[in-house]
Motif scaffolding. Structure first.
Motif, PDB file in Angstrom:
ATOM      1  N   PHE A  58      37.587  30.769  32.793  1.00 22.19           N
ATOM      2  CA  PHE A  58      38.540  30.053  33.648  1.00 22.19           C
ATOM      3  C   PHE A  58      39.885  30.760  33.629  1.00 22.19           C
ATOM      4  O   PHE A  58      40.535  30.909  34.665  1.00 22.19           O
ATOM      5  N   SER A  59      40.307  31.224  32.452  1.00 26.87           N
ATOM      6  CA  SER A  59      41.621  31.865  32.350  1.00 26.87           C
ATOM      7  C   SER A  59      41.670  33.155  33.177  1.00 26.87           C
ATOM      8  O   SER A  59      42.681  33.444  33.810  1.00 26.87           O
ATOM      9  N   THR A  60      40.586  33.924  33.201  1.00 29.09           N
ATOM     10  CA  THR A  60      40.549  35.145  34.012  1.00 29.09           C
ATOM     11  C   THR A  60      40.671  34.806  35.482  1.00 29.09           C
ATOM     12  O   THR A  60      41.430  35.441  36.222  1.00 29.09           O
ATOM     13  N   TRP A  61      39.928  33.801  35.915  1.00 28.16           N
ATOM     14  CA  TRP A  61      40.007  33.350  37.304  1.00 28.16           C
ATOM     15  C   TRP A  61      41.411  32.835  37.607  1.00 28.16           C
ATOM     16  O   TRP A  61      41.980  33.142  38.642  1.00 28.16           O
ATOM     17  N   MET A  62      41.984  32.102  36.664  1.00 26.05           N
ATOM     18  CA  MET A  62      43.331  31.551  36.845  1.00 26.05           C
ATOM     19  C   MET A  62      44.362  32.674  36.952  1.00 26.05           C
ATOM     20  O   MET A  62      45.289  32.587  37.768  1.00 26.05           O
ATOM     21  N   LEU A 123      51.028  44.097  36.791  1.00 28.40           N
ATOM     22  CA  LEU A 123      50.648  45.011  35.716  1.00 28.40           C
ATOM     23  C   LEU A 123      51.252  44.586  34.389  1.00 28.40           C
ATOM     24  O   LEU A 123      50.560  44.530  33.356  1.00 28.40           O
ATOM     25  N   ILE A 124      52.539  44.256  34.391  1.00 30.82           N
ATOM     26  CA  ILE A 124      53.222  43.819  33.164  1.00 30.82           C
ATOM     27  C   ILE A 124      52.639  42.506  32.660  1.00 30.82           C
ATOM     28  O   ILE A 124      52.398  42.332  31.463  1.00 30.82           O
ATOM     29  N   PHE A 125      52.369  41.582  33.574  1.00 31.84           N
ATOM     30  CA  PHE A 125      51.792  40.296  33.183  1.00 31.84           C
ATOM     31  C   PHE A 125      50.446  40.505  32.488  1.00 31.84           C
ATOM     32  O   PHE A 125      50.215  39.991  31.398  1.00 31.84           O
ATOM     33  N   TYR A 126      49.560  41.272  33.126  1.00 28.67           N
ATOM     34  CA  TYR A 126      48.243  41.489  32.539  1.00 28.67           C
ATOM     35  C   TYR A 126      48.350  42.228  31.202  1.00 28.67           C
ATOM     36  O   TYR A 126      47.607  41.940  30.264  1.00 28.67           O
ATOM     37  N   PHE A 127      49.283  43.164  31.098  1.00 31.24           N
ATOM     38  CA  PHE A 127      49.516  43.875  29.845  1.00 31.24           C
ATOM     39  C   PHE A 127      49.972  42.886  28.762  1.00 31.24           C
ATOM     40  O   PHE A 127      49.475  42.923  27.629  1.00 31.24           O
ATOM     41  N   MET A 128      50.897  41.998  29.125  1.00 27.78           N
ATOM     42  CA  MET A 128      51.392  41.001  28.170  1.00 27.78           C
ATOM     43  C   MET A 128      50.278  40.056  27.715  1.00 27.78           C
ATOM     44  O   MET A 128      50.300  39.550  26.589  1.00 27.78           O
ATOM     45  N   GLU A 129      49.306  39.856  28.581  1.00 34.29           N
ATOM     46  CA  GLU A 129      48.180  38.983  28.254  1.00 34.29           C
ATOM     47  C   GLU A 129      47.119  39.693  27.422  1.00 34.29           C
ATOM     48  O   GLU A 129      46.140  39.090  27.014  1.00 34.29           O
ATOM     49  N   GLU A 135      40.194  46.011  32.477  1.00 36.79           N
ATOM     50  CA  GLU A 135      40.342  44.634  32.972  1.00 36.79           C
ATOM     51  C   GLU A 135      41.490  44.518  33.973  1.00 36.79           C
ATOM     52  O   GLU A 135      41.375  43.817  34.976  1.00 36.79           O
ATOM     53  N   ILE A 136      42.589  45.216  33.708  1.00 33.59           N
ATOM     54  CA  ILE A 136      43.721  45.208  34.636  1.00 33.59           C
ATOM     55  C   ILE A 136      43.289  45.801  35.974  1.00 33.59           C
ATOM     56  O   ILE A 136      43.576  45.234  37.030  1.00 33.59           O
ATOM     57  N   ILE A 142      41.747  48.206  41.373  1.00 36.15           N
ATOM     58  CA  ILE A 142      42.018  49.637  41.258  1.00 36.15           C
ATOM     59  C   ILE A 142      41.195  50.188  40.099  1.00 36.15           C
ATOM     60  O   ILE A 142      40.639  49.433  39.300  1.00 36.15           O
ATOM     61  N   THR A 143      41.117  51.509  40.000  1.00 35.76           N
ATOM     62  CA  THR A 143      40.339  52.107  38.920  1.00 35.76           C
ATOM     63  C   THR A 143      41.057  51.919  37.580  1.00 35.76           C
ATOM     64  O   THR A 143      42.273  51.679  37.522  1.00 35.76           O
ATOM     65  N   GLU A 144      40.290  52.070  36.517  1.00 32.49           N
ATOM     66  CA  GLU A 144      40.848  51.979  35.172  1.00 32.49           C
ATOM     67  C   GLU A 144      41.943  53.026  34.966  1.00 32.49           C
ATOM     68  O   GLU A 144      43.010  52.728  34.428  1.00 32.49           O
TER      69      GLU A 144
END
Length: 169
Positions: A58-62, A123-129, A135-136, A142-144
């Protein structure tokens, strides 16, 4: 939706409310705008909840819905971050002498983030998570490797912005 689905949705929202707070602080500067964005995200999550299939957590979808909603919200409202003027400096950002050093650093960080574009904020949000480059990339389509490069450039840009705001570590 039936009551069971509504209850489940509310429980999941409560368990992951930190996502809402982080996204709103990254994408909006003022408390009022943050609250507006949170309401927009919650509405989008609720209206799309029946389509959540559970293929991811759920968190990934959120995360995905929250970031996409924030980007759309910015474009729709044509909002631009409030730029720091010559008269606004670090002293104004640190006006509250009673705030802890960590709180002051976070305030400066979130001020600097307002200068990033929508994708850089994501990008910063996903990095902080704590998401991996893979996964980002998946979240942003986009590619890894592209995620790795863009994140590195965004972190460098953010460091420069913090320095421009007058923060000396």
């Amino acid at each position: 939706m039936n009551n069971i689905s509504e209850k489940e949705f509310l429980e999941r929202m409560e368990a992951n409310r930190g996502i809402l707070i982080k996204v709103s602080r990254l994408y909006m500067d003022s408390r009022e705008d943050q609250e507006d964005l949170i309401q927009e995200i919650v509405l989008r999550l609720w209206t799309n909840y029946q389509q959540f299939e559970g293929k991811s957590s759920f968190s990934t979808w959120m995360y995905r819905v929250a970031v996409n909603t924030a980007i759309t919200f910015l474009r729709k409202e044509k909002r631009q971050p409030i730029l720091v003027t010559e008269t606004e400096n670090l002293q104004e950002l640190k006006a509250d002498d009673h705030a802890s050093e960590q709180a002051q650093q976070m305030k400066i960080f979130y001020k600097a983030v307002q200068y990033l574009n929508s994708i850089e904020k994501a990008l910063i949000f996903y990095f902080m998570e704590g998401l991996s480059h893979r996964e980002i990339g998946a979240q942003l389509g986009i590619t890894e490797n592209n995620a790795r490069v863009k994140l590195s450039r965004t972190k460098e840009k953010l460091q420069q912005l913090i320095k421009q705001l007058g923060y000396e570590s």
